[in-house]
Design a protein around this motif. Structure first.
Motif, PDB file in Angstrom:
ATOM      1  N   GLY A   1      42.626  35.034  24.234  1.00  0.00           N
ATOM      2  CA  GLY A   1      41.937  35.789  25.424  1.00  0.00           C
ATOM      3  C   GLY A   1      42.030  35.461  27.097  1.00  0.00           C
ATOM      4  O   GLY A   1      41.472  35.726  27.734  1.00  0.00           O
ATOM      5  N   TYR A   2      42.487  34.208  26.716  1.00  0.00           N
ATOM      6  CA  TYR A   2      42.405  33.502  28.076  1.00  0.00           C
ATOM      7  C   TYR A   2      43.853  33.903  29.206  1.00  0.00           C
ATOM      8  O   TYR A   2      45.573  34.076  28.003  1.00  0.00           O
ATOM      9  CB  TYR A   2      42.810  32.241  27.731  1.00  0.00           C
ATOM     10  N   LYS A   3      43.598  34.464  30.095  1.00  0.00           N
ATOM     11  CA  LYS A   3      44.865  34.736  31.349  1.00  0.00           C
ATOM     12  C   LYS A   3      45.653  34.484  31.722  1.00  0.00           C
ATOM     13  O   LYS A   3      44.573  33.762  32.732  1.00  0.00           O
ATOM     14  CB  LYS A   3      44.191  36.276  31.736  1.00  0.00           C
ATOM     15  N   THR A   4      46.935  33.633  31.759  1.00  0.00           N
ATOM     16  CA  THR A   4      47.175  33.052  32.089  1.00  0.00           C
ATOM     17  C   THR A   4      48.136  33.957  34.111  1.00  0.00           C
ATOM     18  O   THR A   4      47.479  34.557  34.585  1.00  0.00           O
ATOM     19  CB  THR A   4      48.639  32.013  32.212  1.00  0.00           C
ATOM     20  N   LYS A   5      46.559  32.730  35.240  1.00  0.00           N
ATOM     21  CA  LYS A   5      47.093  32.997  35.973  1.00  0.00           C
ATOM     22  C   LYS A   5      49.001  33.148  36.559  1.00  0.00           C
ATOM     23  O   LYS A   5      49.866  32.338  35.835  1.00  0.00           O
ATOM     24  CB  LYS A   5      46.680  32.132  37.383  1.00  0.00           C
ATOM     25  N   THR A   6      48.939  34.325  37.701  1.00  0.00           N
ATOM     26  CA  THR A   6      50.217  34.325  38.058  1.00  0.00           C
ATOM     27  C   THR A   6      50.170  33.835  39.587  1.00  0.00           C
ATOM     28  O   THR A   6      49.722  34.031  39.951  1.00  0.00           O
ATOM     29  CB  THR A   6      50.799  35.854  37.255  1.00  0.00           C
ATOM     30  N   TYR A   7      51.578  34.871  40.300  1.00  0.00           N
ATOM     31  CA  TYR A   7      51.821  34.356  41.852  1.00  0.00           C
ATOM     32  C   TYR A   7      50.730  35.609  41.836  1.00  0.00           C
ATOM     33  O   TYR A   7      50.124  35.139  43.103  1.00  0.00           O
ATOM     34  CB  TYR A   7      52.875  34.021  41.650  1.00  0.00           C
ATOM     35  N   GLY A   8      51.245  36.335  41.895  1.00  0.00           N
ATOM     36  CA  GLY A   8      50.658  38.349  41.931  1.00  0.00           C
ATOM     37  C   GLY A   8      48.781  37.189  42.403  1.00  0.00           C
ATOM     38  O   GLY A   8      48.262  38.060  43.368  1.00  0.00           O
ATOM     39  N   ASP A   9      48.241  36.759  41.236  1.00  0.00           N
ATOM     40  CA  ASP A   9      47.064  35.955  41.402  1.00  0.00           C
ATOM     41  C   ASP A   9      46.426  35.079  42.613  1.00  0.00           C
ATOM     42  O   ASP A   9      45.218  34.577  42.877  1.00  0.00           O
ATOM     43  CB  ASP A   9      46.489  35.885  40.271  1.00  0.00           C
ATOM     44  N   VAL A  10      47.250  34.408  42.610  1.00  0.00           N
ATOM     45  CA  VAL A  10      47.187  32.967  43.701  1.00  0.00           C
ATOM     46  C   VAL A  10      47.402  33.452  44.989  1.00  0.00           C
ATOM     47  O   VAL A  10      46.861  33.331  46.212  1.00  0.00           O
ATOM     48  CB  VAL A  10      48.559  32.415  43.243  1.00  0.00           C
ATOM     49  N   LEU A  11      48.393  34.076  45.394  1.00  0.00           N
ATOM     50  CA  LEU A  11      49.091  34.740  47.070  1.00  0.00           C
ATOM     51  C   LEU A  11      47.757  36.185  47.288  1.00  0.00           C
ATOM     52  O   LEU A  11      47.711  36.305  46.179  1.00  0.00           O
ATOM     53  CB  LEU A  11      50.717  35.306  46.724  1.00  0.00           C
TER      54      LEU A  11
END
Length: 103
Positions: free
Chosen positions: A86-96
């Motif tokens: 259930g852990y969602k990894t961060k993507t560039y869209g989440d960070v930028l």
């Protein structure tokens, strides 16, 4: 993961180069391209041998690299936590931040 052509890269180009080199020499010497055909056969065999040993060397390098990485990961488990369900990894869209170009 290596690209799909990696498997046959040396197997095709090295024998081809072994055949083309005597042809290029014949062209420079202004002889027929397939003159002294025994050199083409030898070049093909030398290209196959080089391709075999090049693939063997690259495979051994990859195995050695994998051994080092696995050893490091097994000795430092705190740096490489298990991925929880259930852990969602961060993507560039989440960070930028959202960006709109000014035109």
């Amino acid at each position: 993961m290596s690209p799909p052509y990696r498997q046959y890269w040396f197997d095709v180009l090295c024998p081809l180069g072994g055949v083309m080199f005597p042809s290029a020499l014949n062209h420079v010497r202004r002889r027929p391209l397939l003159a002294s055909f025994h050199r083409h056969i030898f070049g093909f065999g030398a290209g196959l041998a080089f391709a075999y040993y090049a693939n063997k060397f690259l495979d051994e390098q990859a195995i050695q690299k994998d051994k080092y990485l696995y050893d490091y990961i097994s000795q430092h488990p705190e740096d490489f936590p298990e991925i929880q369900e259930g852990y969602k990894t961060k993507t560039y869209g989440d960070v930028l931040q959202p960006w709109v170009p000014a035109r």
